[in-house]
Design a protein around this motif. Structure first.
Motif, PDB file in Angstrom:
ATOM      1  N   VAL A   1       0.837  -1.203   0.000  1.00 33.37           N
ATOM      2  CA  VAL A   1       0.000   0.000   0.000  1.00 33.37           C
ATOM      3  C   VAL A   1       0.868   1.248   0.000  1.00 33.37           C
ATOM      4  O   VAL A   1       0.553   2.245  -0.666  1.00 33.37           O
TER       5      VAL A   1
ATOM      6  N   ALA B   1      -7.575   1.345   1.046  1.00 34.65           N
ATOM      7  CA  ALA B   1      -7.079   0.076   1.584  1.00 34.65           C
ATOM      8  C   ALA B   1      -7.502  -0.113   3.037  1.00 34.65           C
ATOM      9  O   ALA B   1      -7.896  -1.222   3.452  1.00 34.65           O
TER      10      ALA B   1
ATOM     11  N   TRP C   1      -6.766  -7.775  -2.856  1.00 35.02           N
ATOM     12  CA  TRP C   1      -6.375  -6.967  -4.012  1.00 35.02           C
ATOM     13  C   TRP C   1      -7.410  -7.024  -5.119  1.00 35.02           C
ATOM     14  O   TRP C   1      -7.578  -6.054  -5.867  1.00 35.02           O
TER      15      TRP C   1
ATOM     16  N   TYR D   1      -9.887  -4.555  -3.951  1.00 35.90           N
ATOM     17  CA  TYR D   1      -9.289  -3.222  -3.976  1.00 35.90           C
ATOM     18  C   TYR D   1      -9.296  -2.639  -5.390  1.00 35.90           C
ATOM     19  O   TYR D   1      -9.610  -1.457  -5.592  1.00 35.90           O
TER      20      TYR D   1
END
Length: 431
Positions: free
Chosen positions: A30, A61, A78, A81
């Motif tokens: 991140v 995040a 992910w 995300y």
């Protein structure tokens, strides 16, 4: 988004346990994304400056990881995300100190309902516009173009704007000091260098070397690269020396040192030292000010001293309100030149007169004018090695007095940080 993460969140909501944020948040990855994001602008956040905006990629995040259980794989994390699915659907995110509303925007992008609170009315306005949808972006573009055309037609003469001519972009000013002890009058300056090209990434490309002024005769000269000084008016002027250093002015006559608090720097006479202008198809250039430049400035001050409906007379208040008083500045109006007050008030008057336009368009136009304030005031400096104006509150939310102050031509069509055209384009990119 698969059904599995949804079920996991339902279990987490019913029986809270450790989240992915607590168990195995991917800090390193991140952080790398946040570092890369510094060089890419998200249009939503570019609509208006905010002074403590947290990295959107980090906030996204954190929001996501706080809703996922500890046994969520990083692959699942992910995927959510980077995906477009509403990963926070059915959840509500509240921020009681929302500021620039980064948390609310990222939560809304992830599908959550959001609520924000802030004591600053500007924060509320920015947040509402970041979260709202504009029905017809083309209508905003048309209205913005009309505003910019009107402003150049009505106020371009304040800056000597003429078609097919070099156009002024920046006006450089220094303060004149009369020593209390010996009566010597001198300019306050850190260095005689006004602008230079040292090959900085993102800097304005010029002739290599430095544009300097003579503190005695005010002549503007270009020095080749590598020079450390120049001789003019019978003496040597070093590029690394001036009358202001270590936060104080030193009188060249008797050596007495004075700080801003003693000098009331904001009330000292400003002297126009140079004008930077753009040339169609060419590089920027600095020149000495003309009689016409000075006459336009004086005329604007006379006009501004009359009745301008929107002159702000409120006392300066805020986190660092004590500092302007050290400079001799007391009201909001004291932060602006006559030309700045005329132009900014004129833009708002035009917007107020467009009652036929939808309210969201008018609000966004006001937001663009508001964003221009930071680059159009007396406390703007100049990044000498980059060729860019340094706006108020650029680094910290503090009123700092630049020794070399710069006035922007806010009506310039294509160059300059903080022009009306630039702030309108930022709002446009946020739609």
């Amino acid at each position: 988004m698969s059904a599995q993460p949804l079920r996991r969140r339902a279990q987490l909501s019913a029986a809270p346990g450790r989240s992915l944020l607590e168990a195995s948040f991917p800090y390193a990855q991140v952080s790398e994304i946040a570092r890369a994001d510094r060089y890419s602008r998200d249009g939503v956040y570019a609509a208006h400056k905010w002074w403590a905006r947290r990295p959107p990629s980090v906030i996204r995040a954190l929001l996501l990881a706080s809703t996922l259980p500890a046994d969520t794989t990083l692959g699942e994390f992910w995927t959510l995300y980077a995906g477009d699915s509403p990963a926070l659907d059915g959840l509500h995110v509240g921020d009681p100190f929302m500021g620039g509303a980064t948390t609310l925007v990222e939560a809304a992008r992830l599908g959550a309902d959001v609520t924000g609170i802030d004591v600053d009315p500007l924060a509320v306005l920015i947040a509402r516009e970041e979260l709202a949808e504009l029905g017809d972006p083309a209508a905003f573009v048309e209205a913005a173009d009309d505003l910019l055309a009107y402003m150049r037609d009505c106020y371009g003469e304040l800056y000597g704007i003429e078609d097919d001519e070099p156009e002024p972009l920046h006006y450089f000013y220094l303060r004149r000091v009369i020593c209390d002890d010996c009566g010597t009058e001198s300019l306050m300056y850190r260095t005689p260098v006004l602008a230079r090209d040292v090959g900085k990434h993102g800097g304005v490309v010029r002739r290599r070397g430095a544009d300097v002024f003579c503190p005695d005769c005010r002549n503007i000269r270009h020095l080749p690269e590598g020079r450390k000084g120049f001789r003019c008016c019978g003496r040597l002027h070093r590029l690394d020396a001036g009358t202001y250093e270590r936060a104080a002015y030193t009188c060249p006559g008797c050596g007495a040192r004075r700080k801003h608090e003693h000098l009331k720097t904001g009330l000292l006479t400003r002297e126009l030292i140079a004008v930077e202008e753009t040339v169609a198809g060419g590089r920027r250039r600095l020149r000495a000010p003309t009689t016409s430049d000075r006459a336009l400035i004086a005329a604007a001050e006379d006009i501004a001293a009359g009745s301008i409906k929107r002159v702000p007379v409120a006392e300066l208040k805020g986190i660092d309100a004590g500092r302007p008083f050290l400079y001799g500045l007391k009201t909001v109006a004291d932060l602006f030149t006559g030309r700045q007050r005329i132009v900014l008030a004129g833009a708002l008057d035009w917007i107020d007169g467009q009652e036929h336009l939808p309210t969201p368009i008018l609000t966004r136009l006001r937001l663009a004018v508001s964003n221009a304030l930071a680059a159009n005031n007396l406390l703007c400096g100049y990044a000498t090695d980059y060729g860019r104006l340094a706006p108020l509150f650029m680094g910290v939310r503090s009123y700092a007095m630049p020794v070399l102050s710069v006035e922007l031509n806010p009506l310039h069509k294509s160059a300059g940080r903080g022009t009306l055209a630039a702030t309108v384009r930022r709002v446009q990119r946020s739609l």
